[in-house]
Design an enzyme around this catalytic site. Sequence first.
Site, PDB file in Angstrom:
ATOM      1  N   ARG A   1      60.135 103.110  41.552  1.00 37.84           N
ATOM      2  CA  ARG A   1      58.857 102.421  41.302  1.00 37.84           C
ATOM      3  C   ARG A   1      57.677 103.311  41.685  1.00 37.84           C
ATOM      4  O   ARG A   1      56.577 103.174  41.156  1.00 37.84           O
ATOM      5  CB  ARG A   1      58.810 101.072  42.030  1.00 37.84           C
ATOM      6  CG  ARG A   1      57.483 100.333  41.860  1.00 37.84           C
ATOM      7  CD  ARG A   1      57.576  98.826  42.104  1.00 37.84           C
ATOM      8  NE  ARG A   1      58.351  98.496  43.283  1.00 37.84           N
ATOM      9  CZ  ARG A   1      57.942  98.636  44.543  1.00 37.84           C
ATOM     10  NH1 ARG A   1      56.738  99.095  44.794  1.00 37.84           N
ATOM     11  NH2 ARG A   1      58.726  98.317  45.547  1.00 37.84           N
TER      12      ARG A   1
ATOM     13  N   TYR B   1      39.975  94.644  22.158  1.00 37.65           N
ATOM     14  CA  TYR B   1      41.374  94.256  22.002  1.00 37.65           C
ATOM     15  C   TYR B   1      41.579  92.922  22.752  1.00 37.65           C
ATOM     16  O   TYR B   1      41.059  92.747  23.868  1.00 37.65           O
ATOM     17  CB  TYR B   1      42.280  95.342  22.580  1.00 37.65           C
ATOM     18  CG  TYR B   1      43.736  94.985  22.495  1.00 37.65           C
ATOM     19  CD1 TYR B   1      44.401  94.985  21.279  1.00 37.65           C
ATOM     20  CD2 TYR B   1      44.435  94.613  23.629  1.00 37.65           C
ATOM     21  CE1 TYR B   1      45.730  94.632  21.194  1.00 37.65           C
ATOM     22  CE2 TYR B   1      45.771  94.262  23.557  1.00 37.65           C
ATOM     23  CZ  TYR B   1      46.415  94.272  22.339  1.00 37.65           C
ATOM     24  OH  TYR B   1      47.726  93.908  22.250  1.00 37.65           O
TER      25      TYR B   1
ATOM     26  N   ASP C   1      39.603 103.489  25.385  1.00 35.98           N
ATOM     27  CA  ASP C   1      40.891 103.076  24.822  1.00 35.98           C
ATOM     28  C   ASP C   1      41.066 103.860  23.521  1.00 35.98           C
ATOM     29  O   ASP C   1      40.408 103.581  22.519  1.00 35.98           O
ATOM     30  CB  ASP C   1      40.875 101.561  24.574  1.00 35.98           C
ATOM     31  CG  ASP C   1      42.189 101.039  23.979  1.00 35.98           C
ATOM     32  OD1 ASP C   1      42.942 101.846  23.392  1.00 35.98           O
ATOM     33  OD2 ASP C   1      42.454  99.834  24.095  1.00 35.98           O
TER      34      ASP C   1
ATOM     35  N   LYS D   1      52.010 102.255  20.176  1.00 31.72           N
ATOM     36  CA  LYS D   1      51.558 102.391  18.792  1.00 31.72           C
ATOM     37  C   LYS D   1      51.939 103.778  18.241  1.00 31.72           C
ATOM     38  O   LYS D   1      53.090 104.024  17.989  1.00 31.72           O
ATOM     39  CB  LYS D   1      50.061 102.118  18.724  1.00 31.72           C
ATOM     40  CG  LYS D   1      49.634 100.836  19.485  1.00 31.72           C
ATOM     41  CD  LYS D   1      50.190  99.553  18.883  1.00 31.72           C
ATOM     42  CE  LYS D   1      50.006  98.329  19.770  1.00 31.72           C
ATOM     43  NZ  LYS D   1      48.648  98.005  20.171  1.00 31.72           N
TER      44      LYS D   1
HETATM   45  C1  LIG Z   1      48.120  97.327  21.246  1.00 32.95           C
HETATM   46  C2  LIG Z   1      46.845  97.680  21.886  1.00 32.95           C
HETATM   47  C3  LIG Z   1      46.675  97.568  23.278  1.00 32.95           C
HETATM   48  C4  LIG Z   1      47.741  97.004  24.192  1.00 32.95           C
HETATM   49  O1  LIG Z   1      48.897  97.742  24.210  1.00 32.95           O
HETATM   50  P1  LIG Z   1      50.362  97.101  24.519  1.00 32.95           P
HETATM   51  O2  LIG Z   1      51.234  98.295  24.558  1.00 32.95           O
HETATM   52  O3  LIG Z   1      50.656  96.145  23.396  1.00 32.95           O
HETATM   53  O4  LIG Z   1      50.266  96.392  25.817  1.00 32.95           O
HETATM   54  C5  LIG Z   1      45.456  97.956  23.804  1.00 32.95           C
HETATM   55  N1  LIG Z   1      44.451  98.420  23.032  1.00 32.95           N
HETATM   56  C6  LIG Z   1      44.579  98.517  21.694  1.00 32.95           C
HETATM   57  C7  LIG Z   1      43.424  99.041  20.896  1.00 32.95           C
HETATM   58  C8  LIG Z   1      45.763  98.160  21.077  1.00 32.95           C
HETATM   59  O5  LIG Z   1      45.875  98.243  19.735  1.00 32.95           O
END
Ligand SMILES: *Cc1c(COP(=O)(O)O)cnc(C)c1O
Length: 418
Positions: free
Chosen positions: A69, A122, A207, A232
Site C-alpha cells: 500500500r 467531469y 486534468d 482512457k
Molecule cells: C473518466 C474521467 C475521469 C475519471 O477517471 P476514472 O478512471 O473513471 O475514475 C476524470 N476526468 C475525465 C476528464 C474523465 O474523462
Amino acid sequence: MMADRPHPDTIAVGAGYDPAAHHGAAKPPIYLTSTFVYRDALHARTAHEGYLAGRAPESGPDEGYIYARLDHPNLQMLQERMAALDRAEACAVFNSGMAAISTTLLSLVRPGESVVHTSPLYGGTDGLLNNLMGPVHGVKAFPIGDAVDEAAISAAVDRALAHGRLGVIWVETPSNPLAGIADIALIARIARRLELQQGAAPLVVVDNTFMGPLLQNPLEQGADLCMTSLTKYAGGHSDLLGGSVSGRFALVEPLRKMRTLMGTHLDPHGCWLLLRSLETMGLRTERAGRNAEAVARFLRDHPKVARVTYAGFLPEDSAARATYERQCAGAGSTFVFDIKGGEAEAFRMLDALRVLRLAVSLGGTETLICHSATTTHFSVPKARREASGVSDATIRLSVGIEHEADIIGDLAQALERI
Ligand SMILES: *Cc1c(COP(=O)(O)O)cnc(C)c1O
C-alpha cells in the site's frame, strides 16, 4: 545521434523498466506480494526512514519496499514511465482517475478554502467538490465563464478570494464533452500573481485525460500538476481503471503519503497492464486521431446533423483556436455531435447501430457512443445541462481504431433510420 530526450513514443515503450534489475526478464515481472521481507532489523529501520524521507525504494542499497500500500515495484515502474511522458520530476499512480482526483484535492485544499475551476467539470470532480468538500469541508467552488479570457478568469478568482484563500485552480481542457478550451499558460500566470496577496500561489492542476500525454503537456504550459485518468487513452482497451498525477517531486511526494492513508494505490496487475498498454499508445493515438477527423468531417457534412464540436473545427481567429494550436499537438478522438431532433430521434439512431457500441467511457480501441443527457449527464438538472451545451439531441462519440469506413458506414446507415 541520440536526441537529448527520447521521443515520447520511445519513452512509452521502455522507460521505467531495466531488465538487468529483474533477472534479464525482457518484460516486467508482476510482483504479487503484499509485504516485503527485511534483510535484518537495521534494514527495516532504514527502509522506514527512507519512506518517511520520501526516498524511492530503489534509490540506494539501504532502502527497500515495506508494504504494497506504501509502494511496490510495479507501481514504481509505471510512475517512472508516466513521469517521463508528462516531462515531470515525479508521478503518483492511483487505482482510478477519481482516486487520483480525490486524493489530490483532499490533500491540497484546506477546510474553508475556495477552488476555481473550468466549467463544465467531469461529473465525478463536480460531485467531489459540490457534494463532499462543499457541505463537509466548507470548500466553495467557483466556475470560470470563459477559460481563454483573462477578465473572465480574474473575475472567478476575485469571487473565490472573497470567500476564502484560493487553494487550487482546477482546469479541464479540452472539456468533456464539448471540447471547450482553457488557456493553461494564462491561468498559470494569473495564479502566480496571487503569491504576494495570499502568501503562496494557488496550485494549477490540469486534468489531461481528454488529450493524454502525447497530445498535450500541461506542465510545460506552466501547470503545477498534471492529472490523467489512465482508464482512457493510456489503458486504451476499456479493461482497467487507473489514474496518475505528475509534477515536481515536492508536490507529488505528499500525494503519495496521502495515497498510503487513503489506500488509493494501483495494484501490481493493474500497473503491469498499463505498462503494456502504454507501449502502443502512440500507434493508437495516431490511428484514432485520423479516424476521428474523418468521422467528424462526415458528420459535419451530413444533412441530419446539426452540430459537431470536434476541436479541429474551432473557428479561425478565435482565442480558443489560438490556444488550441499553441497547446495541443492534435484534436484527440472524443467529441459530441447533435442530430436534428431530440431524444426520440437520437434513440432511433443509436438503436440502429451495428458496429459501434453503446457505452460511456472513452479512449478504447473500440468506438463507443452514448446519448449524453440520459447517461453521462443524467444527474445534471436540465436547465444547467442545456446551458452547458448538452441538449436532448447531443451524442458523444469516442472514435476507436477500427477501419474508418466501417465506423462511417455504420453511422451513415443509422442516421438514415431517424
Ligand atoms: C473518466 C474521467 C475521469 C475519471 O477517471 P476514472 O478512471 O473513471 O475514475 C476524470 N476526468 C475525465 C476528464 C474523465 O474523462
